[in-house]
Scaffold this motif. Sequence first.
Motif, mmCIF file in Angstrom:
data_model
loop_
_atom_site.group_PDB
_atom_site.id
_atom_site.type_symbol
_atom_site.label_atom_id
_atom_site.label_comp_id
_atom_site.label_asym_id
_atom_site.label_seq_id
_atom_site.Cartn_x
_atom_site.Cartn_y
_atom_site.Cartn_z
ATOM 1 N N PHE A 96 5.409 1.148 -11.523
ATOM 2 C CA PHE A 96 6.626 0.414 -11.289
ATOM 3 C C PHE A 96 6.852 0.044 -9.813
ATOM 4 O O PHE A 96 6.798 0.915 -9.063
ATOM 5 N N ARG A 97 7.199 -1.272 -9.532
ATOM 6 C CA ARG A 97 7.385 -1.602 -8.229
ATOM 7 C C ARG A 97 8.763 -1.426 -7.977
ATOM 8 O O ARG A 97 9.756 -1.741 -8.976
ATOM 9 N N VAL A 98 9.208 -0.675 -6.995
ATOM 10 C CA VAL A 98 10.514 -0.300 -6.713
ATOM 11 C C VAL A 98 11.067 -0.650 -5.268
ATOM 12 O O VAL A 98 10.287 -0.797 -4.219
ATOM 13 N N ASP A 99 12.248 -0.827 -4.937
ATOM 14 C CA ASP A 99 12.811 -0.943 -3.691
ATOM 15 C C ASP A 99 13.590 0.327 -3.324
ATOM 16 O O ASP A 99 14.239 0.746 -4.284
ATOM 17 N N GLY A 119 1.407 8.614 -0.501
ATOM 18 C CA GLY A 119 0.389 7.918 0.555
ATOM 19 C C GLY A 119 0.720 6.669 0.702
ATOM 20 O O GLY A 119 1.582 5.912 0.044
ATOM 21 N N GLU A 120 0.065 6.120 1.851
ATOM 22 C CA GLU A 120 0.237 4.630 2.159
ATOM 23 C C GLU A 120 -1.064 3.716 1.860
ATOM 24 O O GLU A 120 -2.031 4.502 1.802
ATOM 25 N N TYR A 121 -0.868 2.561 1.793
ATOM 26 C CA TYR A 121 -1.738 1.477 1.621
ATOM 27 C C TYR A 121 -1.457 0.234 2.405
ATOM 28 O O TYR A 121 -0.573 0.023 2.653
ATOM 29 N N ASN A 144 6.338 -1.809 -2.113
ATOM 30 C CA ASN A 144 5.339 -2.757 -1.436
ATOM 31 C C ASN A 144 6.310 -3.430 -0.356
ATOM 32 O O ASN A 144 7.407 -3.787 -0.749
ATOM 33 N N ASP A 145 5.581 -3.725 0.867
ATOM 34 C CA ASP A 145 6.236 -4.425 1.849
ATOM 35 C C ASP A 145 6.417 -6.022 1.669
ATOM 36 O O ASP A 145 7.327 -6.505 1.951
ATOM 37 N N ILE A 146 5.536 -6.268 0.873
ATOM 38 C CA ILE A 146 5.577 -7.848 0.432
ATOM 39 C C ILE A 146 5.414 -7.797 -1.165
ATOM 40 O O ILE A 146 4.803 -7.141 -1.896
#
Length: 148
Positions: A96-99, A119-121, A144-146
Amino acid sequence: MGTDIVAQIAVLVNDIETTSQAYADFFGIEKPQWKLTDTLDKTQATYNGEPAEARAKLAFIKFGNITIELIEPDHNPSTWREVLDEKGEGFHHIAFRVDGLKSIVGEMEDRQMPLIQKGEYTGGRYAYMDTFKDLKLIIELLGNDIKP
């Protein structure tokens, strides 16, 4: 979590080339190309609280709003390797994409759903949460940053 939209379903595989081709043949699509995850210095990955050298080949197949992620892990310790070794090929997680990823991880840990791996990507970060006791699966949170 602040969302009810599934972004991704992940499948562990032993051979990403063969499995990617099988998906392409079955669905009549172009074979997805795989990419290798970054090294620890870029990912800052941890597995069970320890730095994780693990890497994996990833291929993504988009179906409308959901992506199937194929994961072929290397042999370093990771949730991918652990599940593949214990259960074999097949389902690994729902993402799931989350804020507010960090805050959601904390809330889930308060509910006895511990962080397994993070981790980071490029473009964001991920966290695998052990929700198996209650939900019978692993949940991945994607920060996600974008926005897609």
